[in-house]
Design a protein around this motif. Structure first.
Motif, PDB file in Angstrom:
ATOM      1  N   UNK A 102      35.272  63.716   3.774  1.00  0.00           N
ATOM      2  CA  UNK A 102      35.512  64.974   4.475  1.00  0.00           C
ATOM      3  C   UNK A 102      36.910  65.451   4.123  1.00  0.00           C
ATOM      4  N   UNK A 103      36.977  66.591   3.486  1.00  0.00           N
ATOM      5  CA  UNK A 103      38.246  67.077   2.942  1.00  0.00           C
ATOM      6  C   UNK A 103      39.270  67.425   4.015  1.00  0.00           C
ATOM      7  N   UNK A 104      38.846  67.721   5.237  1.00  0.00           N
ATOM      8  CA  UNK A 104      39.794  68.093   6.297  1.00  0.00           C
ATOM      9  C   UNK A 104      40.256  66.896   7.131  1.00  0.00           C
ATOM     10  N   UNK A 105      39.734  65.698   6.840  1.00  0.00           N
ATOM     11  CA  UNK A 105      40.040  64.512   7.644  1.00  0.00           C
ATOM     12  C   UNK A 105      41.286  63.811   7.111  1.00  0.00           C
ATOM     13  N   UNK A 106      42.339  63.730   7.921  1.00  0.00           N
ATOM     14  CA  UNK A 106      43.591  63.104   7.496  1.00  0.00           C
ATOM     15  C   UNK A 106      43.399  61.619   7.206  1.00  0.00           C
ATOM     16  N   UNK A 107      42.533  60.951   7.950  1.00  0.00           N
ATOM     17  CA  UNK A 107      42.297  59.529   7.684  1.00  0.00           C
ATOM     18  C   UNK A 107      41.648  59.339   6.320  1.00  0.00           C
ATOM     19  N   UNK A 108      40.686  60.187   5.968  1.00  0.00           N
ATOM     20  CA  UNK A 108      40.055  60.108   4.649  1.00  0.00           C
ATOM     21  C   UNK A 108      41.094  60.343   3.551  1.00  0.00           C
ATOM     22  N   UNK A 109      42.033  61.234   3.814  1.00  0.00           N
ATOM     23  CA  UNK A 109      43.086  61.508   2.830  1.00  0.00           C
ATOM     24  C   UNK A 109      44.014  60.308   2.669  1.00  0.00           C
ATOM     25  N   UNK A 110      44.345  59.620   3.769  1.00  0.00           N
ATOM     26  CA  UNK A 110      45.180  58.417   3.696  1.00  0.00           C
ATOM     27  C   UNK A 110      44.434  57.328   2.929  1.00  0.00           C
ATOM     28  N   UNK A 111      43.166  57.142   3.244  1.00  0.00           N
ATOM     29  CA  UNK A 111      42.352  56.115   2.588  1.00  0.00           C
ATOM     30  C   UNK A 111      42.263  56.359   1.085  1.00  0.00           C
ATOM     31  N   UNK A 112      42.103  57.620   0.691  1.00  0.00           N
ATOM     32  CA  UNK A 112      41.954  57.941  -0.737  1.00  0.00           C
ATOM     33  C   UNK A 112      43.290  58.007  -1.474  1.00  0.00           C
ATOM     34  N   UNK A 113      44.398  57.991  -0.726  1.00  0.00           N
ATOM     35  CA  UNK A 113      45.720  58.076  -1.348  1.00  0.00           C
ATOM     36  C   UNK A 113      46.214  59.495  -1.514  1.00  0.00           C
TER      37      UNK A 113
END
Length: 108
Positions: free
Chosen positions: A1-12
């Motif tokens: 999910x592009x708007x999810x900050x946790x997904x962004x942290x996980x992906x780097x």
């Protein structure tokens, strides 16, 4: 999910101090820690709704010592909460001496 900050942290794609990571979960330091050790353990996927769980009828919580039968931190995720038996409703009764509830607000 592009708007999810946790997904962004996980992906780097967003900064985060990662302490542990495997195929399913990532553990990183909270951005505003409340104490020396304040971590977030996050599944790598948005699992509850994706697997058919009812995010509007969920109970999340922890059994508290001495009422925990296993000495290993674990979160109970129960959905639908309305489908629990009478005994389960007692065992997982929110905010009792033996079960501490987690209140969740899910944003989409």
């Amino acid at each position: 999910m592009s708007h999810c900050i946790f997904c962004k942290i996980i992906s780097g794609d967003a900064p985060g101090e990662i302490f542990y990571q495997d195929d399913e979960v990532t553990v990183f330091k909270d951005i505003k820690p409340a104490s020396n050790f304040h971590f977030l353990a996050v599944p790598k996927e948005h699992i509850l709704a994706d697997k058919g769980g009812d995010v509007d009828d969920v109970r999340l919580g922890f059994h508290l010592p001495p009422f925990n039968s296993i000495a290993h931190l674990h979160l109970h995720v129960i959905s639908p909460a309305s489908g629990m038996s009478t005994l389960s409703r007692l065992i997982f009764k929110p905010n009792t001496w033996w079960f501490s509830s987690v209140i969740v607000r899910i944003l989409f």
